[in-house]
Design an enzyme around this catalytic site. Sequence first.
Site, PDB file in Angstrom:
ATOM      1  N   ASP A 134       0.894  -1.206   0.012  1.00 54.64           N
ATOM      2  CA  ASP A 134       0.001  -0.044  -0.009  1.00 54.64           C
ATOM      3  C   ASP A 134       0.939   1.394  -0.131  1.00 54.64           C
ATOM      4  O   ASP A 134       2.016   1.297  -0.592  1.00 54.64           O
ATOM      5  CB  ASP A 134      -0.817  -0.018   1.116  1.00 54.64           C
ATOM      6  CG  ASP A 134      -2.202   0.822   0.971  1.00 54.64           C
ATOM      7  OD1 ASP A 134      -2.400   1.819   0.595  1.00 54.64           O
ATOM      8  OD2 ASP A 134      -3.186  -0.017   0.870  1.00 54.64           O
ATOM      9  N   HIS A 207      -3.679   5.944   3.521  1.00 58.91           N
ATOM     10  CA  HIS A 207      -4.462   4.768   3.026  1.00 58.91           C
ATOM     11  C   HIS A 207      -4.005   3.345   3.639  1.00 58.91           C
ATOM     12  O   HIS A 207      -4.451   2.659   3.974  1.00 58.91           O
ATOM     13  CB  HIS A 207      -4.512   4.760   1.166  1.00 58.91           C
ATOM     14  CG  HIS A 207      -5.347   3.659   0.610  1.00 58.91           C
ATOM     15  ND1 HIS A 207      -4.748   2.345   0.535  1.00 58.91           N
ATOM     16  CD2 HIS A 207      -6.643   3.638   0.312  1.00 58.91           C
ATOM     17  CE1 HIS A 207      -5.678   1.888   0.002  1.00 58.91           C
ATOM     18  NE2 HIS A 207      -6.831   2.527  -0.481  1.00 58.91           N
ATOM     19  N   SER A 537     -11.257  -0.855  -0.671  1.00 61.08           N
ATOM     20  CA  SER A 537      -9.783  -0.736  -0.038  1.00 61.08           C
ATOM     21  C   SER A 537      -9.847  -1.212   1.390  1.00 61.08           C
ATOM     22  O   SER A 537      -9.167  -1.683   2.032  1.00 61.08           O
ATOM     23  CB  SER A 537      -9.453   0.448  -0.151  1.00 61.08           C
ATOM     24  OG  SER A 537      -8.725   0.712  -1.395  1.00 61.08           O
TER      25      SER A 537
END
Length: 761
Positions: A134, A207, A537
């Site tokens: 990520d 994220h 996600s």
Amino acid sequence: MKPRNVVLMTVIVAFCYRYVAAQHQKTYIVHMDKAGKPSVFTDHMEWYETSMRSVSESTSMLYAYDKVMHGFSTRLTVEEAGLLRNQPGIISVQEEVIYELHTTRSPEFLGLERSDMTMSGSASGSDVIVGVVDTGVWPGSKSLDDTGFGPVPSLWKGECESGTGFNVTSCNKKLIGARYFSRAYEAAYGPIDETIESKSPMDDDGHGTHTSTTATGSAVTGASLFGFAKGKARGMAPRARLAVYKACWLGGCFGSDILAAMEKAIIDGVHVLSLSIGGSISDYPTDIVAYGAFKAVSHGIFVSCSAGNSGPAPQSLSNVAPWIATVGAGTLDRDFPAYVTLGNGKKLYGVSLYSGKPLPGSMFPLVFAGNISNTTTGHLCVPGSLPQGRVTGKIVMCERGLNSRVQKGMVVKAAGGVGMILANTDTFGEELVADTHLIPSSTIGQKAGDEIKRYIVSDHNPTATITSGGTQLGVQPSPVVAAFSSRGPNPLTPEILKPDFIAPGVNILAGWTNKVAPTGLSEDPRRAEFNIVSGTSMSCPHVGGLAALLKEAHPEWSPAAIKSALMTTAYSTYKNGERLLDVASGMPSTPFDHGAGHVDPVSALDPGLVYDASADDYLSFLCALNYSSSVIRMFTGGSSTCTAGKKYRVEDLNYPSFSVPLMTASGQGGGSSAANIVKYTRTLTNVGPPETYKVWILSNTKAVKIKVEPEELTFTEENEKKVYTVTFTASSMESGTTSFGRLVWSGGKYVVSSPIAFSWV
């Protein structure tokens, strides 16, 4: 998903001149035939280097690969790539693809707060390691606390790499590895400007921290986002270890970097890999994530990927390879109400995470942006679309689309508005996603938006106000399938049902980075330890964490067995027997929306039977698709090919679900007298006590007759295998017709359930 940080524009501008200068070169991933190394070379690296130099003296190797594939990545011109393709020993030369990110209450909602649902290992932590590819991680997150953890597992081979804002001491007994991969990114955009982003495992986006802590975050009491969702935040597997692999940057996730990250994860010794990234659908041989995952699964690593956020459009899935767990998104039973009260007394339900000063009790003039803007996109409240003075002191209704949801509120605020109502269009239906707005706001469904439009037209002085309802628990029905969650049928291989299942992916609270605001906007000065984010996600690392729980409880289980346990125990109905709803349509969802159903980890720990599969089974699947021998060698490393004369069938892959594409006969209405006969073969492995199972079929169509042979299976010992066949005899239906059913083996306390999807094309 939250909007990507607008700093991305700064990155692109800063690197633009470098990119143009190198525009004639592209990054290519070169697959070599390992067995084809000429004897004149002492090792494969020398061969790779010589092959590369034979077409370009000026280029350099970005990465050399050995585990995920045999070969390397480099920068070449189109002409040089063509020359390289013609050399002996070259299987393929593929242009690199840039992927994108698919951007608490979850444990309790999934039943994980029970004392027997913690890691079965000691209180000093589990030896199961979850790898997350990520944007990196924020090392100061409370969710990475290693209090009570024992020594790092002895078989761990990973490292904690240092760089901007991140050093070796940033890791601990919880976060046991952190690496970053930027060579392909820098090859495209030039050296990283470390005043803008960190050349290290540091998370500049948020994220990566969110996905990592969703999967494995340690328990943190009193967690919240500005007071919303206050309570205990913890990951799915809070005692598991975490390793992060930063391969996503402000400019995207470059295929060569992703592949290098997966290579290191395999070498380091992770047990689970979670990748909340994807791109446009591509064939298995050209999909970096697909063949990287194939090699990971071949090494016994469970791979979880997000299904994508392109729903509710059909065939909008990403990451559909059968060796990948493809995860769609559903809601929790928690919401963040923000009520819109109109001047006519009508009170409409919406959601928001606005935490600033509330509007005073009085009503405010209400306008629809589309009625006052002179631009064609004025109804969307894009920058520059609202005339100065036309919205001063007013609440403005904007519509969702084109620009980020939070930015719309900033546009209203900049034009003098005091509040925003954000209405869904038909694309998003009644799905309500909460955001941390910087202005009093409420996101409402399409129906409420239409009602407000009618009110504005009918009243010469329309008014409204917005009030917050805080955090609401026990919302029903839940879960429902998120509108944004990508849908089937599988666009690549319609015989494989995708997504595999859904997991919580709407308004998820998890850790966040201190490098960026929770909105992701550079003009937002706020910082938060936790953020509430939505997207597949978020559902993907839920499954990654659950896989770690199952791996800890059953270390002998293969990745396929773990996925099977999660699929065959998933639920597709509520407790009252009604089918799970699709929020986009308001109608019952189907297996093309939710796959096998919503994951139920408590049941998955003891599934009774599993549909197991090995790398050889997946190789047979590829052979059934009639790929060339060179493509097969890409996946096998050159060690094996398809057996000549052997009949391979996609229908025989031992998958825990059934997707049955059927041909429509010619003629008006599809020629109802024509019939399709399709046979599927499956093998069940007993992972429970001795038991006799009987099959039963649930189908909502009379157009297909389903016959299972045998109808009863008796297992007398653990790991015993039994084979059965399913014959589908179908009448022709009009093209585009779909129908669904379920095949269930029941024995004792066990119910082993598989969805069936029929589609006539």
